[in-house]
Design an enzyme around this catalytic site. Structure first.
Site, PDB file in Angstrom:
ATOM      1  N   SER A  50      -1.343   7.508  -5.901  1.00  0.00           N
ATOM      2  CA  SER A  50      -0.969   6.086  -5.872  1.00  0.00           C
ATOM      3  C   SER A  50       0.184   5.794  -4.925  1.00  0.00           C
ATOM      4  O   SER A  50       0.432   4.624  -4.610  1.00  0.00           O
ATOM      5  CB  SER A  50      -0.612   5.608  -7.284  1.00  0.00           C
ATOM      6  OG  SER A  50       0.578   6.224  -7.746  1.00  0.00           O
ATOM      7  N   LYS A  91       6.650   5.232  -8.723  1.00  0.00           N
ATOM      8  CA  LYS A  91       6.276   3.990  -8.047  1.00  0.00           C
ATOM      9  C   LYS A  91       7.473   3.493  -7.238  1.00  0.00           C
ATOM     10  O   LYS A  91       8.591   3.971  -7.382  1.00  0.00           O
ATOM     11  CB  LYS A  91       5.861   2.907  -9.052  1.00  0.00           C
ATOM     12  CG  LYS A  91       4.770   3.314 -10.029  1.00  0.00           C
ATOM     13  CD  LYS A  91       3.412   3.495  -9.365  1.00  0.00           C
ATOM     14  CE  LYS A  91       2.344   3.877 -10.391  1.00  0.00           C
ATOM     15  NZ  LYS A  91       1.049   4.199  -9.756  1.00  0.00           N
TER      16      LYS A  91
END
Length: 249
Positions: A50, A91
């Site tokens: 991701s 993230k």
């Protein structure tokens, strides 16, 4: 004992002292650098892609332990959030409490109406890949996105959870400073300059570079100091044979 022999002996004693100092100082730097790193940093293995291309699936990263209050826009952080699975996740912070997040203007993410340059996104894929609805980040919380916007389970996926997809600052455990493995990606993360002009600016790099320098310099001093004895003896024997040959000649 001749003057030359006395000079050589004096040089030898001085060299021995200096080599001992070099080894001692090298040990302090080498071990101190590792100890400093163990206190400041935690290694993590990133399980998904991701954050591609910044960090790939299976990459090993070094993250500095920080307080959630120190997080700024653009930081890549390690955090745990129970509603997201309660596992460590990595993230990028794109918004902090009070920020208005929207997508997209000219294909770019906007924060408080300002377009954000994001060169770390995959080539040919901008923020528009997710079509993030406009939202305002609640106070004391963070809005996080993966760099691979089209395949990241991030704040854009959790917008309906009652907190606008955000996570509390105290969920953050560490800030990623560098990729340690694989070797072809080894190095510090690039600065997120697209957020630099916003209030609060961006985070300063952690002390990782200083730690690496301390370890490398320490290793050089230890090896150099340890090598002095054998090298000095060989050079001394060489000079002795040269003097003997001169006397015979």
């Amino acid at each position: 004992m001749s003057r030359t022999q006395r000079t050589d002996e004096g040089r030898g004693r001085l060299g021995s002292v200096l080599s001992g100092v070099a080894v001692a100082l090298g040990c302090v730097l080498f071990l101190g650098g590792f100890a400093w790193g163990a206190v400041q940093y935690q290694p993590y293995t990133v399980p998904t892609g991701s954050m591609t291309p910044t960090i790939g699936a299976g990459d090993r990263v070094l993250a500095q332990r920080i307080d959630g209050d120190d997080v700024r826009r653009g930081d890549v952080v390690v955090f745990k959030q129970s509603t997201w699975g309660d596992l460590p996740m990595v993230k990028r912070v794109v918004g902090i409490g009070g920020d208005h997040i929207a997508c997209c203007k000219d294909g770019k993410l906007t924060v408080n109406g300002k377009e954000v340059a994001e060169p770390y996104l995959p080539a040919g894929k901008g923020a528009a890949a997710t079509g993030i609805p406009a939202t305002t980040v609640p106070k004391g919380r963070l809005f996080l996105l993966g760099d691979e916007r089209s395949g990241s389970l991030d704040s854009s996926v959790h917008l309906g959870d009652g907190e606008h997809g955000s996570v509390p600052r105290d969920a953050v455990q560490a800030r990623v400073d560098a990729v340690a493995w694989p070797m072809d990606k080894f190095g510090m993360l690039a600065e997120p300059t697209g957020f630099a002009d916003m209030p609060g600016g961006i985070s300063e790099p952690g002390p990782l570079r200083l730690m690496v320098i301390a370890v490398v310099v320490g290793m050089v001093l230890v090896l150099g100091g340890a090598a002095y004895g054998p090298v000095a003896k060989r050079l001394g024997r060489g000079r002795g044979r040269a003097r003997e040959a001169a006397r015979v000649g």
